[in-house]
Design an enzyme around this catalytic site. Structure first.
Site, PDB file in Angstrom:
ATOM      1  N   ASP A  96     118.567-112.550  46.413  1.00 15.03           N
ATOM      2  CA  ASP A  96     118.302-112.980  48.085  1.00 15.03           C
ATOM      3  C   ASP A  96     117.206-114.018  48.351  1.00 15.03           C
ATOM      4  OD1 ASP A  96     119.020-112.806  50.517  1.00 15.03           O
ATOM      5  OD2 ASP A  96     118.350-111.131  51.190  1.00 15.03           O
ATOM      6  N   THR A 116     118.075-117.925  50.004  1.00 15.72           N
ATOM      7  CA  THR A 116     117.490-118.142  50.896  1.00 15.72           C
ATOM      8  C   THR A 116     116.426-119.605  50.944  1.00 15.72           C
ATOM      9  OG1 THR A 116     115.792-116.504  50.725  1.00 15.72           O
ATOM     10  CG2 THR A 116     117.753-115.948  52.472  1.00 15.72           C
ATOM     11  N   LYS A 121     111.491-112.341  51.224  1.00 14.02           N
ATOM     12  CA  LYS A 121     112.255-113.326  51.002  1.00 14.02           C
ATOM     13  C   LYS A 121     112.346-114.508  52.155  1.00 14.02           C
ATOM     14  CE  LYS A 121     115.959-112.345  53.078  1.00 14.02           C
ATOM     15  NZ  LYS A 121     117.125-113.634  53.856  1.00 14.02           N
ATOM     16  N   GLU A 124     113.281-114.597  61.130  1.00 18.28           N
ATOM     17  CA  GLU A 124     112.531-113.297  61.007  1.00 18.28           C
ATOM     18  C   GLU A 124     111.313-113.684  60.086  1.00 18.28           C
ATOM     19  OE1 GLU A 124     111.801-109.824  62.002  1.00 18.28           O
ATOM     20  OE2 GLU A 124     113.985-110.082  62.254  1.00 18.28           O
ATOM     21  N   LEU A 127     116.841-117.118  65.566  1.00 16.40           N
ATOM     22  CA  LEU A 127     116.014-116.149  65.075  1.00 16.40           C
ATOM     23  C   LEU A 127     115.556-116.495  63.658  1.00 16.40           C
ATOM     24  CD1 LEU A 127     114.257-113.472  65.188  1.00 16.40           C
ATOM     25  CD2 LEU A 127     116.262-112.314  64.332  1.00 16.40           C
ATOM     26  N   TRP A 184     126.146-111.675  62.263  1.00 14.18           N
ATOM     27  CA  TRP A 184     126.135-110.708  60.933  1.00 14.18           C
ATOM     28  C   TRP A 184     126.879-109.442  61.253  1.00 14.18           C
ATOM     29  CZ3 TRP A 184     126.543-110.445  56.161  1.00 14.18           C
ATOM     30  CH2 TRP A 184     125.958-109.383  55.326  1.00 14.18           C
TER      31      TRP A 184
END
Length: 328
Positions: free
Chosen positions: A242, A246, A189, A277, A275, A14
């Site tokens: 979002d 996702t 989300k 989150e 990862l 990212w």
């Protein structure tokens, strides 16, 4: 305020994608990376280990010197949410007054329940906290595929200038002053994407996936309302947008993590070294929801699965056997 120099802290997928975006927007870009091996790879190969086949623009300077990176008109913090505090504290020693620090992580800090902008405000009070969020995958952004996001700051002029500084013909930032709303959408989300992945991994079908995403959005809206988010933000890119992204594709680490859980993998092994989150956010989210008496059954089920308190099948049954009520 004119933003001509932008530093990006974090040389993962990212961070690299955002550095490329800023370079395409005509800004002078410095990409800071903590890991020596990855920094060397970025500098010498001009390619990210996490984005094979995507060349790093020759004009992007790669450094491991935080002091060098701090000499920019705006700084994008592309580090995990749980590392935001330590990075912000270090930056506070070198940055000047009024410098925008833009959190690009989607999460809530353990223990404190702080959002990313709150951490920046506490650790670097001379800075201007901002947040970048929205439906975006690093690989798409790095390759210049059309993407729209939201950049929020309390000062509308700062948000507008940040959006202008990062705007390209394929990367369109909308600006907002609803910092909390943008942060809430990005954090919640991730938890709901794990739930959506579980539904897919369990093979429950498209109808169940649609129901899960819709009822998950209802949870997001309830939580957002309780914590002061604007309704239009929840309906926008950083909320509904979002969430749709996702909850629908294996490109999402949280969704893929959920798929693995749905197929029977244990939480410790389901992440496959990546990862997710939402796994960190889920228990914090529930503590905050309880504090405001916000009903979040899907998020509660995800947290229970991650904590080993419920099996996937028991969690699904608990959701399906809830008392009938009016939709809302």
């Amino acid at each position: 305020m004119s933003i001509q120099k932008i530093s990006v802290l974090g040389g993962g997928a990212w961070g690299t994608a955002l550095a490329l975006t800023c370079a395409r927007a005509g800004r002078a870009v410095t990409l800071w990376e903590f890991d020596a091996g990855n920094a060397e790879h970025l500098a010498s190969k001009r390619e990210s280990r996490f984005l094979p086949g995507v060349r790093l623009d020759d004009g992007i300077a790669v450094t491991r010197a935080l002091g060098e990176a701090s000499r920019a008109d705006a700084i994008l913090l592309v580090v995990p949410a749980q590392a935001m505090r330590s990075v912000a504290k270090t930056l506070a020693q070198t940055i000047g007054h009024g410098r925008p620090l833009v959190a690009c992580a989607k999460g809530i800090e353990h223990g404190t329940h702080d959002f990313m902008s709150e951490i920046i405000g506490e650790c670097a009070p001379q800075a201007v906290p901002a947040i970048l969020s929205g439906p975006s995958f690093a690989a798409d952004v790095a390759r210049g595929l059309p993407t729209a996001v939201t950049i929020a700051a309390d000062d509308e002029a700062v948000a507008r200038e940040l959006a202008h500084a990062m705007n390209t013909n394929t990367f369109r930032p909308y600006h907002s002053t609803d910092v909390r709303g943008v942060e809430i959408g990005g954090a919640i989300k991730n938890v709901l994407a794990i739930a959506s992945g579980i539904v897919t991994g369990r093979g429950l079908g498209a109808s169940a996936s649609a129901a899960l995403t819709t009822r998950g959005f209802a949870e997001l809206v309830r939580f957002g309302r309780a914590y002061g988010a604007r309704p239009e933000t929840m309906m926008g890119l950083s909320g509904l947008g979002d969430l749709i992204l996702t909850c629908s594709t294996p490109q999402s680490r949280n969704f893929s993590f959920g798929v693995a859980l749905g197929k029977g993998e244990a939480p410790d092994s389901a992440a496959h070294g990546k990862l997710a989150e939402g796994a960190f956010t889920a228990p914090v989210l529930l503590e905050m929801a309880r504090a405001k008496n916000v009903d979040m059954p899907i998020s509660t089920a995800v947290a229970a699965i991650l904590a080993g308190k419920l099996s996937v099948d028991a969690a699904i049954e608990s959701l399906l056997t809830r008392p009938l009520k009016a939709e809302g």
